[in-house]
Scaffold this motif. Structure first.
Motif, PDB file in Angstrom:
ATOM      1  N   GLY A 180       0.786  -1.235   0.000  1.00  0.00           N
ATOM      2  CA  GLY A 180       0.000   0.000   0.000  1.00  0.00           C
ATOM      3  C   GLY A 180       0.814   1.279   0.000  1.00  0.00           C
ATOM      4  O   GLY A 180       0.257   2.372   0.031  1.00  0.00           O
ATOM      5  N   THR A 181       2.138   1.186  -0.064  1.00  0.00           N
ATOM      6  CA  THR A 181       2.992   2.372  -0.041  1.00  0.00           C
ATOM      7  C   THR A 181       2.887   3.129  -1.351  1.00  0.00           C
ATOM      8  O   THR A 181       3.183   2.601  -2.410  1.00  0.00           O
ATOM      9  CB  THR A 181       4.471   1.987   0.204  1.00  0.00           C
ATOM     10  N   ARG A 182       2.433   4.387  -1.283  1.00  0.00           N
ATOM     11  CA  ARG A 182       2.317   5.238  -2.479  1.00  0.00           C
ATOM     12  C   ARG A 182       3.503   6.193  -2.486  1.00  0.00           C
ATOM     13  O   ARG A 182       3.742   6.895  -1.516  1.00  0.00           O
ATOM     14  CB  ARG A 182       1.000   6.012  -2.459  1.00  0.00           C
ATOM     15  N   TRP A 183       4.219   6.215  -3.588  1.00  0.00           N
ATOM     16  CA  TRP A 183       5.420   7.024  -3.691  1.00  0.00           C
ATOM     17  C   TRP A 183       5.591   7.528  -5.124  1.00  0.00           C
ATOM     18  O   TRP A 183       4.912   7.078  -6.029  1.00  0.00           O
ATOM     19  CB  TRP A 183       6.654   6.208  -3.275  1.00  0.00           C
TER      20      TRP A 183
ATOM     21  N   THR B  91       2.036   2.601  -6.455  1.00  0.00           N
ATOM     22  CA  THR B  91       1.624   1.971  -5.209  1.00  0.00           C
ATOM     23  C   THR B  91       2.358   0.642  -5.085  1.00  0.00           C
ATOM     24  O   THR B  91       2.217  -0.226  -5.943  1.00  0.00           O
ATOM     25  CB  THR B  91       0.097   1.751  -5.168  1.00  0.00           C
TER      26      THR B  91
END
Length: 101
Positions: free
Chosen positions: A52-55, A78
Motif C-alpha cells: 500500500g505504499t504510495r510514492w 503503489t
C-alpha cells in the motif's frame, strides 16, 4: 519560483519525516534504483515496499541556457514499480529524491 520549489521540498521532506527516515520509503522497507538518462528524464524503480505504499520520484529541472528551475513530479506508484519524471525537452534533470505520495 525559488520560493515555490523550496516550499515543495519542505512539504516532501515533512512527508518523509513521518516515516522516521530520510531516504524515502525505500530505505524503510525496500530497495530503489534511480537513473537519470543524461537529459530530461529520470526514473526510479523500487522493490520490496509494502503493497500500500504510495510514492513517486521527483527530479529537479534546469534550463540548459537560462537561470531558474522547477521540480517535475513523477508518476505515482503503489507498492513496487517504476516512477518516471520528465522535464521539458530543453532542460536537464537532476536527482531530487523519492517521496511519499
Amino acid at each position: 519560483m525559488k520560493r515555490i520549489l523550496a516550499g515543495a521540498v519542505v512539504v516532501a521532506a515533512t512527508s518523509l519525516s513521518l516515516l522516521g527516515v530520510t531516504g524515502g520509503p525505500a530505505s524503510a522497507a525496500g530497495t530503489c534504483t534511480k537513473n537519470i538518462n543524461g537529459s530530461n528524464v529520470g526514473t526510479a524503480t523500487c522493490t520490496g515496499l509494502a503493497p500500500g505504499t504510495r510514492w513517486r520520484y521527483v527530479v529537479e529541472c534546469y534550463p540548459n541556457s537560462t537561470p531558474g528551475g522547477y521540480a517535475a513530479w513523477g508518476t505515482i506508484v503503489t507498492g513496487d514499480g517504476t516512477s518516471v519524471a520528465t522535464c521539458r525537452t530543453d532542460q536537464r534533470a537532476l536527482d531530487g529524491g523519492i517521496f511519499l505520495a
